[in-house]
Design a protein around this motif. Sequence first.
Motif, mmCIF file in Angstrom:
data_model
loop_
_atom_site.group_PDB
_atom_site.id
_atom_site.type_symbol
_atom_site.label_atom_id
_atom_site.label_comp_id
_atom_site.label_asym_id
_atom_site.label_seq_id
_atom_site.Cartn_x
_atom_site.Cartn_y
_atom_site.Cartn_z
ATOM 1 N N VAL A 281 0.836 -1.202 0.000
ATOM 2 C CA VAL A 281 0.000 0.000 0.000
ATOM 3 C C VAL A 281 0.870 1.252 0.000
ATOM 4 O O VAL A 281 0.637 2.204 -0.752
ATOM 5 C CB VAL A 281 -0.955 -0.003 1.214
ATOM 6 C CG1 VAL A 281 -1.566 1.380 1.448
ATOM 7 C CG2 VAL A 281 -2.064 -1.032 1.010
ATOM 8 N N LEU B 166 -0.977 3.221 -2.920
ATOM 9 C CA LEU B 166 -2.375 2.836 -3.099
ATOM 10 C C LEU B 166 -3.251 3.622 -2.122
ATOM 11 O O LEU B 166 -3.120 3.489 -0.897
ATOM 12 C CB LEU B 166 -2.563 1.330 -2.863
ATOM 13 C CG LEU B 166 -1.683 0.381 -3.685
ATOM 14 C CD1 LEU B 166 -2.017 -1.063 -3.348
ATOM 15 C CD2 LEU B 166 -1.838 0.641 -5.172
ATOM 16 N N VAL C 98 -6.153 3.553 -0.389
ATOM 17 C CA VAL C 98 -7.190 2.573 -0.050
ATOM 18 C C VAL C 98 -7.716 2.758 1.375
ATOM 19 O O VAL C 98 -8.431 1.911 1.883
ATOM 20 C CB VAL C 98 -6.676 1.128 -0.245
ATOM 21 C CG1 VAL C 98 -6.295 0.889 -1.700
ATOM 22 C CG2 VAL C 98 -5.496 0.824 0.667
ATOM 23 N N LYS D 15 -11.918 1.079 -3.290
ATOM 24 C CA LYS D 15 -10.631 1.691 -3.631
ATOM 25 C C LYS D 15 -9.528 0.647 -3.737
ATOM 26 O O LYS D 15 -8.618 0.773 -4.574
ATOM 27 C CB LYS D 15 -10.266 2.756 -2.599
ATOM 28 C CG LYS D 15 -11.105 4.019 -2.694
ATOM 29 C CD LYS D 15 -10.605 5.093 -1.739
ATOM 30 C CE LYS D 15 -11.410 6.379 -1.892
ATOM 31 N NZ LYS D 15 -10.919 7.458 -0.992
ATOM 32 N N GLU E 286 -7.517 0.565 -7.112
ATOM 33 C CA GLU E 286 -6.096 0.888 -7.014
ATOM 34 C C GLU E 286 -5.213 -0.296 -7.414
ATOM 35 O O GLU E 286 -4.170 -0.112 -8.049
ATOM 36 C CB GLU E 286 -5.759 1.350 -5.599
ATOM 37 C CG GLU E 286 -6.269 2.740 -5.269
ATOM 38 C CD GLU E 286 -5.437 3.816 -5.954
ATOM 39 O OE1 GLU E 286 -4.416 4.241 -5.402
ATOM 40 O OE2 GLU E 286 -5.813 4.214 -7.072
ATOM 41 N N LEU E 287 -5.623 -1.508 -7.052
ATOM 42 C CA LEU E 287 -4.871 -2.677 -7.520
ATOM 43 C C LEU E 287 -4.937 -2.793 -9.033
ATOM 44 O O LEU E 287 -3.937 -3.138 -9.689
ATOM 45 C CB LEU E 287 -5.407 -3.952 -6.869
ATOM 46 C CG LEU E 287 -4.998 -4.216 -5.428
ATOM 47 C CD1 LEU E 287 -5.721 -5.448 -4.883
ATOM 48 C CD2 LEU E 287 -3.488 -4.416 -5.312
ATOM 49 N N ALA F 298 -2.496 -0.451 -10.446
ATOM 50 C CA ALA F 298 -1.127 -0.930 -10.256
ATOM 51 C C ALA F 298 -0.770 -2.041 -11.241
ATOM 52 O O ALA F 298 0.346 -2.071 -11.775
ATOM 53 C CB ALA F 298 -0.937 -1.412 -8.822
#
Length: 482
Positions: free
Chosen positions: A134, A139, A141, A210, A214-215, A218
């Motif tokens: 993270v 990230l 999140v 999120k 966000e993953l 990435a």
Amino acid sequence: METTVFERRRPSASVIEHSLEGTRQSVFWLDDIGQEGLATRQALSGVRRADLAIVGGGYTGLWTALLAKRRDPSLSVVLVEAGVVGWAASGRNGGFCEASLTHGRANGERRWPEELDELERLGLANLDAIETDVVALGLDVEFERTGVLSVATEPHQVEWLRDEFQSAARRGDHTIRFLDQDAAQAQVASPTYLAATWDTHSAALVHPGKLASELARAVEEAGVEVFERSPVRRLETSDGGGPMLLESANGRIIAEKVVLATNAFPSLLKRNRLMTVPVYDYVLMSEPLSQAQLADVGWSERQGIADLANQFHYYRLTRDNRILFGGYDAIYHYGGRVRSKYERRPASFERLASHFFTTFPQLEGLRFTHQWAGAIDTCTRFCAFFGTARGDRIAYATGFTGLGVAATRFAGEVMLDLLEGADTERTRLRMVRERPLPFPPEPAASIGINATRRAMDRADHRRGRRGPLLSVLDAVGLGFDS
């Protein structure tokens, strides 16, 4: 039969009715990230070739894609999702990111006692790795490592908590604290709390929507191709060990290796069709609490909370101080299908609202803005299982049973180990090597699952006494202790 606190202290019908007026049937987490967070990706079309194809755009598939590129940046990876990234269980859960790989210590102790210490160490290392990722990947999140309060709402549960605390102390685990009634209510002001334990280290909270979005960002930045609205209808393999074919309505992927991360949805492997069933879980999200309301509740440490009943509740605060309140009902529908119509169940939402105001009577007048449901991929051992197929060219992980937010990352590592044929600490685990018992076909599945649910409800009304059916299930390794 005795009554529970949620029956003895019911709020009035008018309080419940008022709280649900205008509530949207919609997933708060997905609404909160909006269209920007749910970036629309193109559907699969034409033919793609890949070293690794991943079916499923939830946490399991996304973590596996990210870890695969980390192991070998030159690997060509294609991920294909039937809906949009994170729309199913990964975007609908409570955001409890817990270290346990076995759905709690008690379940692990019953099934794999000789390797439980190793499983707990690996689970904590996995949670630490998520926290590291993270930060390293930036990230956004809403990661908060606040721990979890397990609260007793009935007298017999207090002794369970004392036993848990004393057992942890004997193991040298001083991250778990026992809170008597006054200390528990000083943490969170609920008149239902008789005691609590606070596991301060092995759990975090995240924003589920999120985390999925966000993953996905990435993995795309790492070079993974992600396609949405492309359900895979067919998986073909050749006997000679050549590339495999995955086919959707308008496209195909020719892949050397495949990961199946479809969880509650029907597996592309016939051998797994009876290994999981979808059980529907229901959730309410409140409007933001005012500062005065928050002061009335306390909750300054912002822990996640769960009670100890078989039919348990889980709840937490969001960044803007809403309260998510879910659980209790876990509904299986005949035939084991995933259907959007099952998400609308007024009785479950009314029951949750009632239990919410029993827990927090000082919040009467608060309204709920969102209500939703989602399917949990339940298996008979109540935590994920793993395996390979077609000459070890296909790997799968499924059956997380509602505790997969963190465990999906571990599952990604396991599946990649299995596809590589690697002898690792993970692949040597009996927990990884064993498969659970399958569910029976219908109508036996529906009869058995619903009988078990009724027996769990009776146990909650009998000071935790399990009764004949649950005792038999415990004896054959099918018992569940929440």
